[in-house]
Structures are given as structure tokens and as C-alpha cells.
Motif scaffolding. Sequence first.
Motif, PDB file in Angstrom:
ATOM      1  N   ALA A   1     -62.859  81.659  46.173  1.00  0.00           N
ATOM      2  CA  ALA A   1     -62.995  81.371  47.605  1.00  0.00           C
ATOM      3  C   ALA A   1     -64.460  81.342  48.018  1.00  0.00           C
ATOM      4  CB  ALA A   1     -62.233  82.420  48.417  1.00  0.00           C
ATOM      5  N   LEU A   2     -65.266  82.239  47.457  1.00  0.00           N
ATOM      6  CA  LEU A   2     -66.695  82.272  47.782  1.00  0.00           C
ATOM      7  C   LEU A   2     -67.381  80.989  47.327  1.00  0.00           C
ATOM      8  CD1 LEU A   2     -68.899  84.145  48.992  1.00  0.00           C
ATOM      9  CD2 LEU A   2     -69.385  84.888  46.652  1.00  0.00           C
ATOM     10  N   ASP A   3     -67.088  80.555  46.105  1.00  0.00           N
ATOM     11  CA  ASP A   3     -67.680  79.317  45.587  1.00  0.00           C
ATOM     12  C   ASP A   3     -67.245  78.103  46.403  1.00  0.00           C
ATOM     13  OD1 ASP A   3     -69.098  80.550  43.598  1.00  0.00           O
ATOM     14  OD2 ASP A   3     -67.635  80.184  42.019  1.00  0.00           O
ATOM     15  N   VAL A   4     -65.938  78.001  46.626  1.00  0.00           N
ATOM     16  CA  VAL A   4     -65.410  76.856  47.376  1.00  0.00           C
ATOM     17  C   VAL A   4     -65.988  76.834  48.793  1.00  0.00           C
ATOM     18  CG1 VAL A   4     -63.322  75.838  48.368  1.00  0.00           C
ATOM     19  CG2 VAL A   4     -63.298  76.687  46.015  1.00  0.00           C
ATOM     20  N   GLY A   5     -66.105  78.004  49.400  1.00  0.00           N
ATOM     21  CA  GLY A   5     -66.663  78.082  50.744  1.00  0.00           C
ATOM     22  C   GLY A   5     -68.105  77.594  50.798  1.00  0.00           C
TER      23      GLY A   5
ATOM     24  N   GLY B   1     -59.516  87.616  48.549  1.00  0.00           N
ATOM     25  CA  GLY B   1     -58.356  87.130  47.818  1.00  0.00           C
ATOM     26  C   GLY B   1     -57.070  87.480  48.542  1.00  0.00           C
ATOM     27  N   THR B   2     -55.964  87.345  47.833  1.00  0.00           N
ATOM     28  CA  THR B   2     -54.661  87.651  48.424  1.00  0.00           C
ATOM     29  C   THR B   2     -54.341  89.134  48.269  1.00  0.00           C
ATOM     30  OG1 THR B   2     -53.591  87.045  46.328  1.00  0.00           O
ATOM     31  CG2 THR B   2     -53.768  85.333  48.015  1.00  0.00           C
ATOM     32  N   ILE B   3     -53.314  89.576  48.956  1.00  0.00           N
ATOM     33  CA  ILE B   3     -52.889  90.973  48.900  1.00  0.00           C
ATOM     34  C   ILE B   3     -52.072  91.201  47.631  1.00  0.00           C
ATOM     35  CG2 ILE B   3     -51.525  92.764  50.043  1.00  0.00           C
ATOM     36  CD1 ILE B   3     -52.077  91.290  52.700  1.00  0.00           C
TER      37      ILE B   3
ATOM     38  N   ARG C   1     -54.718  90.264  59.236  1.00  0.00           N
ATOM     39  CA  ARG C   1     -55.468  91.524  59.171  1.00  0.00           C
ATOM     40  C   ARG C   1     -56.682  91.377  58.248  1.00  0.00           C
ATOM     41  NH1 ARG C   1     -58.127  95.633  60.854  1.00  0.00           N
ATOM     42  NH2 ARG C   1     -58.041  97.503  59.556  1.00  0.00           N
ATOM     43  N   LEU C   2     -56.536  90.666  57.131  1.00  0.00           N
ATOM     44  CA  LEU C   2     -57.657  90.453  56.211  1.00  0.00           C
ATOM     45  C   LEU C   2     -58.775  89.671  56.895  1.00  0.00           C
ATOM     46  CD1 LEU C   2     -55.952  89.595  52.792  1.00  0.00           C
ATOM     47  CD2 LEU C   2     -56.517  91.815  53.758  1.00  0.00           C
ATOM     48  N   GLU C   3     -58.398  88.679  57.672  1.00  0.00           N
ATOM     49  CA  GLU C   3     -59.409  87.888  58.378  1.00  0.00           C
ATOM     50  C   GLU C   3     -60.145  88.743  59.401  1.00  0.00           C
ATOM     51  OE1 GLU C   3     -59.886  83.576  60.638  1.00  0.00           O
ATOM     52  OE2 GLU C   3     -57.896  84.370  60.206  1.00  0.00           O
ATOM     53  N   GLN C   4     -59.420  89.638  60.074  1.00  0.00           N
ATOM     54  CA  GLN C   4     -60.054  90.542  61.034  1.00  0.00           C
ATOM     55  C   GLN C   4     -61.077  91.436  60.346  1.00  0.00           C
ATOM     56  OE1 GLN C   4     -56.688  92.595  62.687  1.00  0.00           O
ATOM     57  NE2 GLN C   4     -56.236  91.007  64.201  1.00  0.00           N
ATOM     58  N   ILE C   5     -60.710  91.966  59.169  1.00  0.00           N
ATOM     59  CA  ILE C   5     -61.620  92.827  58.415  1.00  0.00           C
ATOM     60  C   ILE C   5     -62.868  92.042  58.007  1.00  0.00           C
ATOM     61  CG2 ILE C   5     -61.910  94.135  56.263  1.00  0.00           C
ATOM     62  CD1 ILE C   5     -58.872  94.761  56.444  1.00  0.00           C
ATOM     63  N   ALA C   6     -62.663  90.821  57.504  1.00  0.00           N
ATOM     64  CA  ALA C   6     -63.796  89.991  57.063  1.00  0.00           C
ATOM     65  C   ALA C   6     -64.735  89.683  58.224  1.00  0.00           C
ATOM     66  CB  ALA C   6     -63.273  88.702  56.437  1.00  0.00           C
ATOM     67  N   ASN C   7     -64.182  89.331  59.370  1.00  0.00           N
ATOM     68  CA  ASN C   7     -65.022  89.033  60.536  1.00  0.00           C
ATOM     69  C   ASN C   7     -65.754  90.272  61.032  1.00  0.00           C
ATOM     70  OD1 ASN C   7     -64.610  86.206  60.967  1.00  0.00           O
ATOM     71  ND2 ASN C   7     -62.540  86.651  61.661  1.00  0.00           N
TER      72      ASN C   7
ATOM     73  N   LYS D   1     -69.024  77.946  57.513  1.00  0.00           N
ATOM     74  CA  LYS D   1     -68.152  79.105  57.737  1.00  0.00           C
ATOM     75  C   LYS D   1     -68.714  80.354  57.070  1.00  0.00           C
ATOM     76  CE  LYS D   1     -63.804  76.511  58.096  1.00  0.00           C
ATOM     77  NZ  LYS D   1     -62.429  76.369  57.565  1.00  0.00           N
ATOM     78  N   LYS D   2     -68.619  81.468  57.756  1.00  0.00           N
ATOM     79  CA  LYS D   2     -69.078  82.748  57.210  1.00  0.00           C
ATOM     80  C   LYS D   2     -67.963  83.486  56.483  1.00  0.00           C
ATOM     81  CE  LYS D   2     -73.235  82.356  58.760  1.00  0.00           C
ATOM     82  NZ  LYS D   2     -74.321  82.075  57.794  1.00  0.00           N
ATOM     83  N   VAL D   3     -66.719  83.131  56.754  1.00  0.00           N
ATOM     84  CA  VAL D   3     -65.568  83.790  56.130  1.00  0.00           C
ATOM     85  C   VAL D   3     -64.692  82.736  55.464  1.00  0.00           C
ATOM     86  CG1 VAL D   3     -63.453  85.115  56.549  1.00  0.00           C
ATOM     87  CG2 VAL D   3     -65.558  85.715  57.759  1.00  0.00           C
ATOM     88  N   THR D   4     -64.348  82.978  54.206  1.00  0.00           N
ATOM     89  CA  THR D   4     -63.489  82.053  53.469  1.00  0.00           C
ATOM     90  C   THR D   4     -62.329  82.823  52.854  1.00  0.00           C
ATOM     91  OG1 THR D   4     -65.495  80.829  52.852  1.00  0.00           O
ATOM     92  CG2 THR D   4     -63.438  80.180  51.786  1.00  0.00           C
ATOM     93  N   ALA D   5     -61.116  82.349  53.115  1.00  0.00           N
ATOM     94  CA  ALA D   5     -59.908  82.988  52.578  1.00  0.00           C
ATOM     95  C   ALA D   5     -59.342  82.161  51.438  1.00  0.00           C
ATOM     96  CB  ALA D   5     -58.865  83.147  53.678  1.00  0.00           C
ATOM     97  N   TYR D   6     -58.924  82.818  50.375  1.00  0.00           N
ATOM     98  CA  TYR D   6     -58.371  82.112  49.220  1.00  0.00           C
ATOM     99  C   TYR D   6     -57.127  81.322  49.594  1.00  0.00           C
ATOM    100  CZ  TYR D   6     -56.151  81.281  44.709  1.00  0.00           C
ATOM    101  OH  TYR D   6     -55.529  80.697  43.629  1.00  0.00           O
TER     102      TYR D   6
END
Length: 362
Positions: A239-243, A220-222, A195-201, A250-255
Motif C-alpha cells: 500500500a505504501l509503494d502503490v500510494g 494492511g488488513t485486520i 477505525r483503521l483510517e481514523q488511526i492513520a489520520n 494522499k497521506k494515507v493509503t489503505a491496502y
Amino acid sequence: MISSQVIKTSIEELKAISKIDLGVWDLEGKIVASTFEPEDISTSMITGFAESPADSQVMGNHHLMKILDEEEALFILDAKGSSEDTYMIGKIAVSQLQNLIIAYKERYDRNNFFQNLLLDNMLLVDIYNRAKKLHIEATAPRAVFLIETESEKDSTASELLNGMFSPQTGDYITAVDESNVILIKALESEDDHTRLEQIANTIVDMMNMEAMLNVRVAYGTIVSELKEVSKSYKEAKMALDVGKIFYAEKKVTAYNRLGIGRLIYQLPINLCRIFIDEIFGSNIPEELDDETLTTINKFFENNLNVSETSRQLFVHRNTLVYRIEKLEKSTGLDIRTFDDALTFKIALMVVNYMKYLDSLEY
């Protein structure tokens, strides 16, 4: 706090409905907004009433009333007119403006609250006391999203996010620096990282379609407690820095899916230099041309399959082999073998990380 433009709009709307002229002054007798030319009311009349204990006073055809904020006078309202409805319209205007003041103050206080919460500037007891006062639920699943735009101080991203997410549903948008917009997203108990990935996209797509903004989103995590929101924020920052360092495409990075980039990001710079020196010596591949980089990345994507890679690159198999052998001569690594391919992939990521650290020093 509430602006003079908001006050002006409010009294003009009331004037249009009631046909009663209204004016608002501050406690020093300076006009804030008015629907009439205040020629027959003096500064001393306003300040005198402001200093008096009365909440309302009639001076000729001027009905003066105090607009309060937590029992303290903040403004003076003047309802001008001699009709029987003038006083009533004035009271309605006072009530409306007082409610607006509370709403804007609460909005400001909530923004301040979340900024301090994200930066760990609050004691645990203060978090829950202020949350209760601001009607913010303390126990609820949330996650923090960081949205970085190409241009700093771009308010368009904030405006679009405010249109997509609402405080009424428990979502809050704020910022702690000039580079990123922060979304604290309220979630349902059954929501997961899919669900978090869907929101980010959705955020990325909406920013692109509505305002042609090229944004990068990290999350980040929930977390289930308000006190843990800062944890999710720190994860989103990482996650933003690592991405940006390792997964720039990639436009979306998850922790929770940083992979080997997470390990490299936490390595001390001295250890990175030792590793690179051990692998490449003085032949560090700092600047690989686009053709070589494309070849390497496509070769890795196809699991070191020469035939499939040459087909996708539209080059002859021998041409691809030549490029790989040329890379082997300059680096000493044959990426057709698993061990050398793995070493080369990690080494490239370490080189990118070292460049990132060097950029921070300037």
C-alpha cells in the motif's frame, strides 16, 4: 539491555530516599555507576566475590550483593554504610535493579520477536512458544501501520508513536529498516477499516502538529492470529509503494482501497512497455507541465464536465477546450470521451509505474 544511565538514575533515587551510598560493578570489577568515590574497594574484592558461590558478603562497611539475571550473576551491588538499614536498602536496590533488567530484557526480546515475525523468520511453533513466554496474546485482532517520514533515521516519529500507543494496551512499535516505523496495533473485535483510517489520520495529524513531520501512512488488513501479522505488514508495504506511485497527493493509503493502482503495480514491465507503445507510440507524455496536469486532473474530478471544470479553474470554457484539443493533438486521445479518458488515465498511471521501476534500478 539495561544501560548504565538507567542504573545510575535508579541508585541515585534510592540514595536520595535512604541516604545510603550505593555502587554497581560489572563482574570484571569495572564500575558501572556509583553514588560515592570507590577508593576503599578494590577490583580484586569485586571479582573475588563475583567468583564465589555466595549471593552476599560483608567486607568492612561494604555490603556486596549479586544482581542476578535468570539465576546468573550480572552485576555486583555495593551498599556502603555501617547502619542497620544498609543491608536492607541494598536488598531493595538489588530487587529493583533485577526487575528493571527483566523489563528491559523483555522489551528487547519483544522487539526482536516482532521483527522476526514481520520478516517471516520464525517457525509456527516458535511463534506461539515465544509469544507465551513474552506474554503476547496469540489470538487477537491486529493491523500493521507503516509510517514513512521525509528524513531517514528520524527517531522523532518513534518517540511520538511511543507516546501515542502503549505496550500495555497490546500495541508494539518497531522497525526493520531505516526508512519506516512500524506500528502493530491491537484492535477491538468490533473495529473495522473505518477505525483503521481514523488511526492513520490521527497519526498524520499528530506528527504534523507535534513535530512538523510530513509523514505518509499505509496500513494492511485486520488479522486475527499472531502468525498473520506478517501478512498485514506485507499488505502495508504494498500500500505504501502503490500510494507513492499513483496517489502521491494522499497521506494515507489503505491496502483494501488501492483501486486500479493494485493491478498496474503487479504488471510485468514488458507488458507495460507494450501498452504504452500501443497507446502513444513515440509520443509518450513523460513530462506534462503543471498547467496541463492540473487541467487533466480537475477535468477527471468533475467527470469530464467542461463547464464545471472551467468554472473551478477560473478559465474561459474556450480556453479549457483549447487545452484539451492541444493534448489530443500530441497524444491522439480526446479526453472528452469516456473511452479515451479512461485510456489516458490508465496510461498516465502506467508511465508513473515505469518511472518508479526505473528509479529502483539506479
